[in-house]
Design a protein around this motif. Structure first.
Motif, PDB file in Angstrom:
ATOM      1  N   UNK A 103       0.671  -1.263  -0.079  1.00 18.52           N
ATOM      2  CA  UNK A 103       0.465  -0.134  -0.253  1.00 18.52           C
ATOM      3  C   UNK A 103       1.030   1.363  -0.147  1.00 18.52           C
ATOM      4  N   UNK A 104       2.038   1.298   0.868  1.00 21.40           N
ATOM      5  CA  UNK A 104       3.017   2.522   0.889  1.00 21.40           C
ATOM      6  C   UNK A 104       3.711   2.277  -1.007  1.00 21.40           C
ATOM      7  N   UNK A 105       3.595   1.965  -1.244  1.00 24.67           N
ATOM      8  CA  UNK A 105       4.233   2.156  -2.815  1.00 24.67           C
ATOM      9  C   UNK A 105       2.740   2.315  -3.860  1.00 24.67           C
ATOM     10  N   UNK A 106       1.994   1.704  -3.506  1.00 20.74           N
ATOM     11  CA  UNK A 106       0.666   2.054  -4.206  1.00 20.74           C
ATOM     12  C   UNK A 106       1.015   4.090  -3.786  1.00 20.74           C
ATOM     13  N   UNK A 159      13.085  -9.602  -0.084  1.00 27.97           N
ATOM     14  CA  UNK A 159      13.810  -9.745  -0.608  1.00 27.97           C
ATOM     15  C   UNK A 159      14.436  -8.296   0.367  1.00 27.97           C
ATOM     16  N   UNK A 160      13.582  -6.960   0.140  1.00 25.72           N
ATOM     17  CA  UNK A 160      13.686  -5.836   0.587  1.00 25.72           C
ATOM     18  C   UNK A 160      14.581  -6.460   2.174  1.00 25.72           C
ATOM     19  N   UNK A 161      13.837  -7.211   3.230  1.00 21.76           N
ATOM     20  CA  UNK A 161      14.366  -7.177   4.335  1.00 21.76           C
ATOM     21  C   UNK A 161      15.580  -8.087   4.391  1.00 21.76           C
ATOM     22  N   UNK A 162      16.211  -8.693   3.183  1.00 27.54           N
ATOM     23  CA  UNK A 162      17.211  -9.869   3.666  1.00 27.54           C
ATOM     24  C   UNK A 162      18.641  -8.670   2.413  1.00 27.54           C
ATOM     25  N   UNK A 163      18.580  -7.970   2.177  1.00 23.74           N
ATOM     26  CA  UNK A 163      18.720  -7.206   1.348  1.00 23.74           C
ATOM     27  C   UNK A 163      19.610  -6.478   2.220  1.00 23.74           C
ATOM     28  N   UNK A 194      15.849 -10.833  16.228  1.00 18.92           N
ATOM     29  CA  UNK A 194      17.288 -10.593  15.999  1.00 18.92           C
ATOM     30  C   UNK A 194      17.435  -9.135  14.324  1.00 18.92           C
ATOM     31  N   UNK A 195      16.691 -10.013  13.678  1.00 19.62           N
ATOM     32  CA  UNK A 195      16.137  -9.364  11.855  1.00 19.62           C
ATOM     33  C   UNK A 195      15.389  -8.303  12.585  1.00 19.62           C
ATOM     34  N   UNK A 196      14.658  -8.296  13.800  1.00 23.66           N
ATOM     35  CA  UNK A 196      13.897  -6.479  13.665  1.00 23.66           C
ATOM     36  C   UNK A 196      14.991  -5.532  13.665  1.00 23.66           C
ATOM     37  N   UNK A 197      16.144  -6.055  14.687  1.00 24.87           N
ATOM     38  CA  UNK A 197      17.552  -4.732  14.892  1.00 24.87           C
ATOM     39  C   UNK A 197      18.605  -4.149  13.916  1.00 24.87           C
ATOM     40  N   UNK A 198      18.076  -5.116  12.472  1.00 26.20           N
ATOM     41  CA  UNK A 198      18.429  -4.599  11.633  1.00 26.20           C
ATOM     42  C   UNK A 198      17.282  -4.140  10.565  1.00 26.20           C
ATOM     43  N   UNK A 199      16.273  -4.538  10.374  1.00 26.89           N
ATOM     44  CA  UNK A 199      15.520  -3.934   9.341  1.00 26.89           C
ATOM     45  C   UNK A 199      13.776  -4.016  10.055  1.00 26.89           C
ATOM     46  N   UNK A 200      12.894  -3.447   9.518  1.00 27.98           N
ATOM     47  CA  UNK A 200      11.874  -3.240  10.682  1.00 27.98           C
ATOM     48  C   UNK A 200      10.757  -4.058   9.470  1.00 27.98           C
ATOM     49  N   UNK A 201      10.202  -2.852   8.274  1.00 28.33           N
ATOM     50  CA  UNK A 201       9.170  -3.256   8.028  1.00 28.33           C
ATOM     51  C   UNK A 201       8.228  -3.424   7.770  1.00 28.33           C
ATOM     52  N   UNK A 202       6.965  -3.647   9.062  1.00 32.52           N
ATOM     53  CA  UNK A 202       5.935  -3.804   9.591  1.00 32.52           C
ATOM     54  C   UNK A 202       5.058  -4.519   8.016  1.00 32.52           C
ATOM     55  N   UNK A 203       4.392  -5.532   8.160  1.00 33.49           N
ATOM     56  CA  UNK A 203       4.006  -5.729   6.856  1.00 33.49           C
ATOM     57  C   UNK A 203       2.614  -5.903   7.302  1.00 33.49           C
ATOM     58  N   UNK A 204       2.029  -5.810   8.692  1.00 32.93           N
ATOM     59  CA  UNK A 204       0.306  -6.292   8.381  1.00 32.93           C
ATOM     60  C   UNK A 204      -0.192  -4.760   9.626  1.00 32.93           C
ATOM     61  N   UNK A 205      -1.316  -4.422   9.158  1.00 38.21           N
ATOM     62  CA  UNK A 205      -1.767  -3.678  10.084  1.00 38.21           C
ATOM     63  C   UNK A 205      -3.475  -3.111   9.509  1.00 38.21           C
ATOM     64  N   UNK A 265       9.517   5.388   5.693  1.00 37.60           N
ATOM     65  CA  UNK A 265      10.946   5.414   4.918  1.00 37.60           C
ATOM     66  C   UNK A 265      11.195   4.022   4.333  1.00 37.60           C
ATOM     67  N   UNK A 266      11.261   3.071   5.227  1.00 41.71           N
ATOM     68  CA  UNK A 266      11.469   1.390   4.839  1.00 41.71           C
ATOM     69  C   UNK A 266      10.491   0.715   3.729  1.00 41.71           C
ATOM     70  N   UNK A 267       9.322   1.488   4.506  1.00 45.46           N
ATOM     71  CA  UNK A 267       7.802   0.461   3.060  1.00 45.46           C
ATOM     72  C   UNK A 267       8.038   1.516   2.435  1.00 45.46           C
ATOM     73  N   UNK A 268       8.702   2.664   1.741  1.00 45.10           N
ATOM     74  CA  UNK A 268       8.149   3.465   0.870  1.00 45.10           C
ATOM     75  C   UNK A 268      10.146   2.650  -0.513  1.00 45.10           C
ATOM     76  N   UNK A 269      10.540   1.987   0.102  1.00 38.55           N
ATOM     77  CA  UNK A 269      11.372   1.624  -0.226  1.00 38.55           C
ATOM     78  C   UNK A 269      12.043   0.605  -0.936  1.00 38.55           C
ATOM     79  N   UNK A 270      10.570  -0.161  -0.353  1.00 43.69           N
ATOM     80  CA  UNK A 270      10.374  -1.998  -0.459  1.00 43.69           C
ATOM     81  C   UNK A 270      10.078  -1.341  -1.821  1.00 43.69           C
TER      82      UNK A 270
END
Length: 325
Positions: free
Chosen positions: A92-95, A143-147, A208-219, A293-298
């Motif tokens: 939705x952020x991308x849209x 993909x963004x998370x692992x990147x 541990x993943x959340x320490x590097x990248x957040x991007x919540x995906x639901x809400x 900004x992470x949402x936008x970056x995805x």
């Protein structure tokens, strides 16, 4: 006197019928259609609990969740007013960055809920150098998370590893890991528990993943039309989600039982994952601009032409603020 008495009784009966009809009509919950990708993960628990334990009903809402296989179809249904809301966020952020009339109005978790699983011999993120990593699709949240995870650990995702798109469910990526065609993959928790039972390793947990990248995906996301015309309904939806989150965070024993039942895991796993998930739920329903900004970056990190927009383009937190009061 008797005819007058009959008329009085008739009027009383008529008024009682009118009162109860009006009361029943007022008490009837409003049907709300919500699109989601499914309710099998821990990130979907606030929605499931708010629906199944009557929390939405107390807000005067009867929420129906409709599962979609693709986010494009979900967005189309939302824009066509066939859905009132969707639970997806980065898409939705991308849209919104492309100018479509949609916005994120609430985030029920602080992070993505992703974990990284690998072959047993890999002892850290840096040890992924030269390895093959499975994702679902290029340009996706996974993909963004692992990147980002690789980049923030000193590895170049374009040179130091091989990213392979393995379409389908996490089972398909896990099959690739079992078969030896990849060395690690991104999964939605608690899938890592299944992997461990098969002899594989949780390289990085959800926390541990959340320490590097957040991007919540639901809400909760909706259209500008809904924002303009039915703001109180949005607040009630968010208040229902928040009520379920507070329930999960405060009722340990009940919540562990729900994790067992709804995620189909055993008691030991539910006790292990409960404190991790509890800390990642988000009763504030908002996130800082750095996460937006992470949402936008995805949607832009793999694009040749980068889109520069302010974070406020993709969200509206006024309803979440009202839901917290």
């Amino acid at each position: 006197m008797r005819p007058r008495l009959h008329r009085t009784c008739f009027h009383l009966i008529f008024l009682l019928i009118a009162f109860w009809t009006s009361f029943a009509g007022a008490a009837e919950p409003k049907i709300i259609n919500v699109g989601w990708t499914g309710g099998s993960g821990w990130t979907a628990l606030p929605d499931r609990i708010a629906s199944e334990r009557g929390i939405f009903e107390k807000e005067g809402l009867r929420v129906r969740y409709i599962q979609f296989q693709g986010t494009n179809l979900m967005l189309s249904a939302l824009l066509a007013n066939e859905l009132d809301y969707v639970t997806i966020l980065p898409f939705i952020a991308g849209a919104a960055t492309r100018g479509l009339p949609v916005k994120i109005v609430g985030a029920t978790t602080k992070s993505s809920g992703y974990a990284i699983i690998s072959r047993p011999g890999i002892d850290g993120v840096k040890a992924l150098k030269g390895k093959r990593i499975a994702i679902n699709t290029f340009g996706s949240s996974a993909d963004f998370a692992i990147y980002q995870l690789l980049s923030r650990n000193g590895l170049d995702p374009n040179k130091d590893v091989t990213l392979l798109a393995v379409a389908g469910s996490p089972d398909a990526r896990f099959a690739a890991l079992i078969g030896g065609s990849v060395d690690a993959t991104v999964v939605n928790s608690p899938f890592e528990y299944r992997a461990e039972q098969k002899g594989f390793k949780t390289l990085l947990s959800v926390r541990e993943v959340a320490e590097f990248v957040k991007i919540p995906i639901v809400g909760l996301s909706t259209t500008q039309r809904k924002i303009d015309k039915e703001p109180d309904e949005i607040v009630r939806m968010l208040r229902g989600q928040r009520g379920a989150i507070l329930f999960l965070q405060s009722q340990r024993e009940v919540s562990i039982g729900l994790l067992e039942k709804l995620l189909n895991i055993d008691r030991a796993a539910a006790e292990r994952f409960y404190p991790i998930y509890r800390d990642q739920y988000n009763p504030d329903l908002t996130v800082p601009d750095s996460v937006a900004e992470e949402w936008i970056a995805v949607g832009t990190f793999r694009a040749k032409e980068k889109i520069s927009v302010k974070p406020q383009v993709v969200y509206d937190w006024t309803f979440a603020e009202r839901a917290r009061r």
